[in-house]
Design a protein around this motif. Sequence first.
Motif, PDB file in Angstrom:
ATOM      1  N   TYR A  92     -45.225  49.197 -53.928  1.00 53.52           N
ATOM      2  CA  TYR A  92     -46.457  48.447 -53.693  1.00 53.52           C
ATOM      3  C   TYR A  92     -46.222  47.035 -53.181  1.00 53.52           C
ATOM      4  N   THR A  93     -45.053  46.507 -53.460  1.00 53.45           N
ATOM      5  CA  THR A  93     -44.793  45.116 -53.091  1.00 53.45           C
ATOM      6  C   THR A  93     -43.296  44.894 -53.090  1.00 53.45           C
ATOM      7  N   SER A  97     -44.060  42.962 -59.512  1.00 52.07           N
ATOM      8  CA  SER A  97     -45.476  43.142 -59.211  1.00 52.07           C
ATOM      9  C   SER A  97     -46.338  42.054 -59.831  1.00 52.07           C
ATOM     10  N   ASN A 112     -43.911  48.093 -60.211  1.00 52.16           N
ATOM     11  CA  ASN A 112     -43.536  48.397 -58.837  1.00 52.16           C
ATOM     12  C   ASN A 112     -42.256  49.227 -58.770  1.00 52.16           C
ATOM     13  N   VAL A 368     -51.391  45.439 -57.793  1.00 51.46           N
ATOM     14  CA  VAL A 368     -50.477  44.372 -58.230  1.00 51.46           C
ATOM     15  C   VAL A 368     -51.002  43.021 -57.726  1.00 51.46           C
TER      16      VAL A 368
END
Length: 462
Positions: A92-93, A97, A112, A368
């Motif tokens: 996600y990142t 997160s 994450n 997130v």
Amino acid sequence: MIRILPILLILLCVACTGKKEVKAPNILIINVDDLGWKDVGFMGSQYYETPNIDELAGQGMIFTNGYASASNCAPSRACLMTGQWTPRHGVYTVTPSARGKSEDRKLIPTKNTHTLAAKHKILPEVLQENGYTTCHAGTWHLSDNPLEYGFDINIGGAHNGLPKSYYPPYKNVAIEKGKTEYLTDLIVEKALNFIDTVQKPFYLNYAPYAVHVPIMPVDSIVPKYEKKSPWQGQENAEYASMVDNLDRNIGLIIGKLKERGLYDNTLIVFTSDNGGLYGITKQKPLRAGKGSYYEGGIREPFFFVFNKKIKPGTKSAVPITNLDIFPTVLKYAQVGSQSLQLDGKNLAAVLEERQTTMERPLFWHFPVYLQAYNIHDNETRDSLFRTRPGSVVRKGDWKLHYYFEDDGMELYNLSKDIGEKNNLVTAHPEKANELLELLKKWWEETNAPIPTELNPEYKTEL
């Protein structure tokens, strides 16, 4: 009649033997780092000069509604490589997160995934299994070693998402010395050597670290841009020198393909992993930049070139994302995708102008936090974060933002408000609910994690 039959069989065999074999196309994916929607001339910039990219764009189809499937580096690249929405791979990142101050985060964000799980069958693996020589050059960001993920050759790729320096010593980029020193020049030097020596059909994932920070200019180019007038928030001459240098290097790659007689049989995809870094560059009239799920963070310069199939000088307004690259590449490589779970769509019918529309919703999921890098200059929902946990869906001209902290919603009609200035939730509640229902169904289908646990350290009310 019995005597004629053998003759016919012989003639048939000769005809079959003489049939020209269709050669698998080479694949070149140019996935630039942090290049904004209007950071190139063909999308309208009057500040940056990108003649090689502009000329290449004119040889194929430009998508004016082209998107990254995430607004920052690692998840976008994971989506491109897997052909899957973020909930399926969990990247996600860039770790961690929980970005920003804990007292400003109302929810405990979803954990994450830092390294892309080996269980995913990704694009280079599929092409490698079907006879392609595969080469990665530049930003990888998904694991320590791309050679473990279907690449035969690795030029400077590792877990890092940016170089500590574009000048030697590069510190966190392992790459052999060459004739040039500036990192992106060295990467293209080695990519050119790959093209010059490869014998089989190849896939080159050209993902130069540029134009990501640190902003380290090519000194010889800077004076040209210092003399130019600012244009719609574009005025950083040092950043412009990096864009200019990127353009030069892409020109060298295309020149090498032509020199070797490979250009006409090469499918070329050009895009960026996320929007431009707001404050360094701007994408007017788009709102915000990298890390945001407003258009400035996810809408990209995006085109396909393939001389045998795609007519030069064409454009499409069909909304697409980098998820569509995987199935489209497989289509042109004549590789079956039935055993793969791909969320993107094969764009061949659109590229070949046999189809002018493609009705489907596009989704983004970001459970997130991503902190702001300049609280005094931003166009995000609030000054503390580029993005708080939420999801986005676009269907047709309509786009809905949904936020998990407060169930907040923003609804925009992009055909009339590409800058996302006028929230129409109150004016069009039925459309907002329609899109929200699409989101809820998609969350269920993808098992998307929804953060609900309250953060005990939270102090700031929204």
